[in-house]
Design a protein around this motif. Structure first.
Motif, PDB file in Angstrom:
ATOM      1  N   GLY A 222       0.755  -1.076  -0.218  1.00  0.00           N
ATOM      2  CA  GLY A 222       0.087   0.107  -0.103  1.00  0.00           C
ATOM      3  C   GLY A 222       0.914   1.156   0.060  1.00  0.00           C
ATOM      4  O   GLY A 222       0.621   2.052   0.891  1.00  0.00           O
ATOM      5  N   LYS A 223       1.676   1.279  -0.836  1.00  0.00           N
ATOM      6  CA  LYS A 223       2.914   2.421  -0.936  1.00  0.00           C
ATOM      7  C   LYS A 223       2.425   3.759  -0.579  1.00  0.00           C
ATOM      8  O   LYS A 223       2.879   4.589   0.086  1.00  0.00           O
ATOM      9  CB  LYS A 223       3.462   2.274  -2.220  1.00  0.00           C
ATOM     10  CG  LYS A 223       4.662   3.282  -2.577  1.00  0.00           C
ATOM     11  CD  LYS A 223       5.286   3.236  -3.830  1.00  0.00           C
ATOM     12  CE  LYS A 223       6.592   4.310  -4.068  1.00  0.00           C
ATOM     13  NZ  LYS A 223       6.987   4.187  -5.417  1.00  0.00           N
ATOM     14  N   ASN A 224       1.180   4.163  -1.322  1.00  0.00           N
ATOM     15  CA  ASN A 224       0.693   5.493  -1.282  1.00  0.00           C
ATOM     16  C   ASN A 224      -0.461   5.594  -0.477  1.00  0.00           C
ATOM     17  O   ASN A 224      -1.255   6.662  -0.360  1.00  0.00           O
ATOM     18  CB  ASN A 224       0.449   5.900  -2.873  1.00  0.00           C
ATOM     19  CG  ASN A 224       1.736   5.871  -3.630  1.00  0.00           C
ATOM     20  OD1 ASN A 224       2.796   6.239  -3.263  1.00  0.00           O
ATOM     21  ND2 ASN A 224       1.257   5.268  -4.834  1.00  0.00           N
ATOM     22  N   GLY A 225      -0.805   4.612   0.227  1.00  0.00           N
ATOM     23  CA  GLY A 225      -2.199   4.639   1.151  1.00  0.00           C
ATOM     24  C   GLY A 225      -1.613   5.353   2.521  1.00  0.00           C
ATOM     25  O   GLY A 225      -0.480   5.774   2.795  1.00  0.00           O
ATOM     26  N   LEU A 226      -2.750   5.972   3.198  1.00  0.00           N
ATOM     27  CA  LEU A 226      -2.475   6.701   4.212  1.00  0.00           C
ATOM     28  C   LEU A 226      -1.602   6.271   5.579  1.00  0.00           C
ATOM     29  O   LEU A 226      -0.812   6.821   5.803  1.00  0.00           O
ATOM     30  CB  LEU A 226      -3.903   7.039   4.801  1.00  0.00           C
ATOM     31  CG  LEU A 226      -3.944   8.227   6.062  1.00  0.00           C
ATOM     32  CD1 LEU A 226      -3.643   9.554   5.636  1.00  0.00           C
ATOM     33  CD2 LEU A 226      -5.526   8.014   6.592  1.00  0.00           C
ATOM     34  N   LEU A 227      -1.719   4.979   5.814  1.00  0.00           N
ATOM     35  CA  LEU A 227      -1.142   4.457   6.897  1.00  0.00           C
ATOM     36  C   LEU A 227       0.467   4.285   6.352  1.00  0.00           C
ATOM     37  O   LEU A 227       1.415   4.260   6.991  1.00  0.00           O
ATOM     38  CB  LEU A 227      -1.779   3.220   7.419  1.00  0.00           C
ATOM     39  CG  LEU A 227      -0.789   2.606   8.552  1.00  0.00           C
ATOM     40  CD1 LEU A 227      -0.499   3.116   9.616  1.00  0.00           C
ATOM     41  CD2 LEU A 227      -1.361   1.230   8.643  1.00  0.00           C
ATOM     42  N   SER A 228       0.449   3.695   5.105  1.00  0.00           N
ATOM     43  CA  SER A 228       1.841   3.364   4.841  1.00  0.00           C
ATOM     44  C   SER A 228       2.664   4.609   4.337  1.00  0.00           C
ATOM     45  O   SER A 228       3.631   4.724   4.868  1.00  0.00           O
ATOM     46  CB  SER A 228       1.810   2.586   3.381  1.00  0.00           C
ATOM     47  OG  SER A 228       2.905   2.339   2.820  1.00  0.00           O
ATOM     48  N   SER A 229       2.225   5.642   3.888  1.00  0.00           N
ATOM     49  CA  SER A 229       2.925   6.764   3.864  1.00  0.00           C
ATOM     50  C   SER A 229       3.419   7.364   5.123  1.00  0.00           C
ATOM     51  O   SER A 229       4.243   7.818   5.332  1.00  0.00           O
ATOM     52  CB  SER A 229       1.934   7.931   3.111  1.00  0.00           C
ATOM     53  OG  SER A 229       1.543   7.359   1.763  1.00  0.00           O
TER      54      SER A 229
END
Length: 228
Positions: free
Chosen positions: A8-15
Motif C-alpha cells: 500500500g505504498k501510497n496509502g494513508l498508513l503506509s505513507s
C-alpha cells in the motif's frame, strides 16, 4: 536490524509509517499488484517483516464489486501469508475495528467477532490466512486523515478511531516489537462527531437510525507499550 517492507505504498498508513521510519521500504505500487505480482516483489526485496496495509476499504462499493474485494482483501492477503509461511517471515496485518459486532463496545482481543459489514467480512477473510503464519500480528484499528472531510458526523456511533498522526506511531511500536497474535490499537471511546470536531469544528451532528459502539478495549496495548 530487521528489514521491513510495507504494502500500500501510497496509502494513508503506509505513507505515514514511511515518514516515521525511513527504513520501512514500500513495495512498488502498481494496479492489482496485490493480486498478481505481490509475491515476486517480496522475493526481490527479501524482507524480514512484511506489514500488509494495502486493501480495498470503501465499504459502499463491496456489493457492486465483490470480486475485486475478494481478490484483493482475501486472496491477495492469502498470497502474502503463503510467502511468509514458506520463507519464515514475520507478517503484520492491518485489520479493522469493524471485525467486532458494534453492539456493546469495549471489545477485547479475545471477544467474539461478527463483522459489521461486507468490507469487514473481507478483512476477516484476510485474518484467516494470516493466523496460519507462525510469526504474525493482527492489528485491529481505525484511523482517518488529518482532517474530517464530511459536513455531518454520527453522534450515536462510538469508536476508538483517531487521526493518522496519533495511530501511526502506536502501530509502529507494535511493528517493531516481537508481539504475536491480535492487538487492538485505538484511543479513548468517542462519537464520530466528537472525533470529527477535534480538527473540524464546523462538522454538524447527525443521528444514525441505529446506534452502534465499536470502541476497543486497549488495555493490552497500554500494558505493553505505554511506558516506552
Amino acid at each position: 536490524m530487521n528489514k521491513i517492507t510495507i504494502t500500500g505504498k501510497n496509502g494513508l498508513l503506509s505513507s505515514k509509517l514511511q515518514q516515521l521510519d525511513p527504513n520501512i521500504i514500500p513495495l512498488p505500487s502498481k494496479e492489482f499488484d496485490i493480486r498478481n505480482n505481490i509475491v515476486n516483489q517480496l522475493i526481490n526485496l527479501n524482507p524480514d517483516v512484511v506489514i500488509h496495509a494495502a486493501a480495498l476499504t470503501d465499504s459502499t462499493k463491496v456489493k457492486s464489486n465483490p470480486i475485486d474485494f475478494i481478490q484483493t482483501n482475501i486472496i491477495g492477503t492469502a498470497h502474502i501469508s503463503n510467502y511468509c509461511i514458506q520463507n519464515n517471515k514475520r507478517l503484520i496485518y492491518i485489520s479493522t475495528d469493524y471485525i467486532y459486532p458494534g453492539v456493546t463496545g469495549d471489545y477485547k482481543e479475545t471477544d467474539p467477532i461478527h463483522p459489521a459489514n461486507d468490507y469487514a467480512w473481507t478483512k476477516l477473510g484476510g485474518e484467516c490466512s494470516v493466523r496460519l503464519v507462525s510469526n504474525h500480528l493482527i492489528i485491529r484499528t481505525s484511523f482517518g486523515s488529518d482532517l474530517f472531510p464530511y459536513k455531518h458526523a454520527w453522534v450515536n456511533q462510538i469508536v476508538s478511531k483517531d487521526y493518522i498522526d496519533v495511530i501511526a506511531p502506536m502501530i509502529l511500536k507494535a511493528v517493531t516489537s516481537n508481539l504475536t497474535g491480535i492487538l487492538n490499537i485505538g484511543t479513548s471511546p468517542k462519537s464520530i462527531h466528537e472525533y470529527a470536531v477535534e480538527k473540524n469544528p464546523f462538522v454538524l451532528p447527525l443521528d444514525k437510525e441505529t446506534s452502534s459502539n465499536f470502541s476497543l478495549n486497549i488495555s493490552k496495548y497500554e500494558k505493553l507499550f505505554n511506558n516506552q
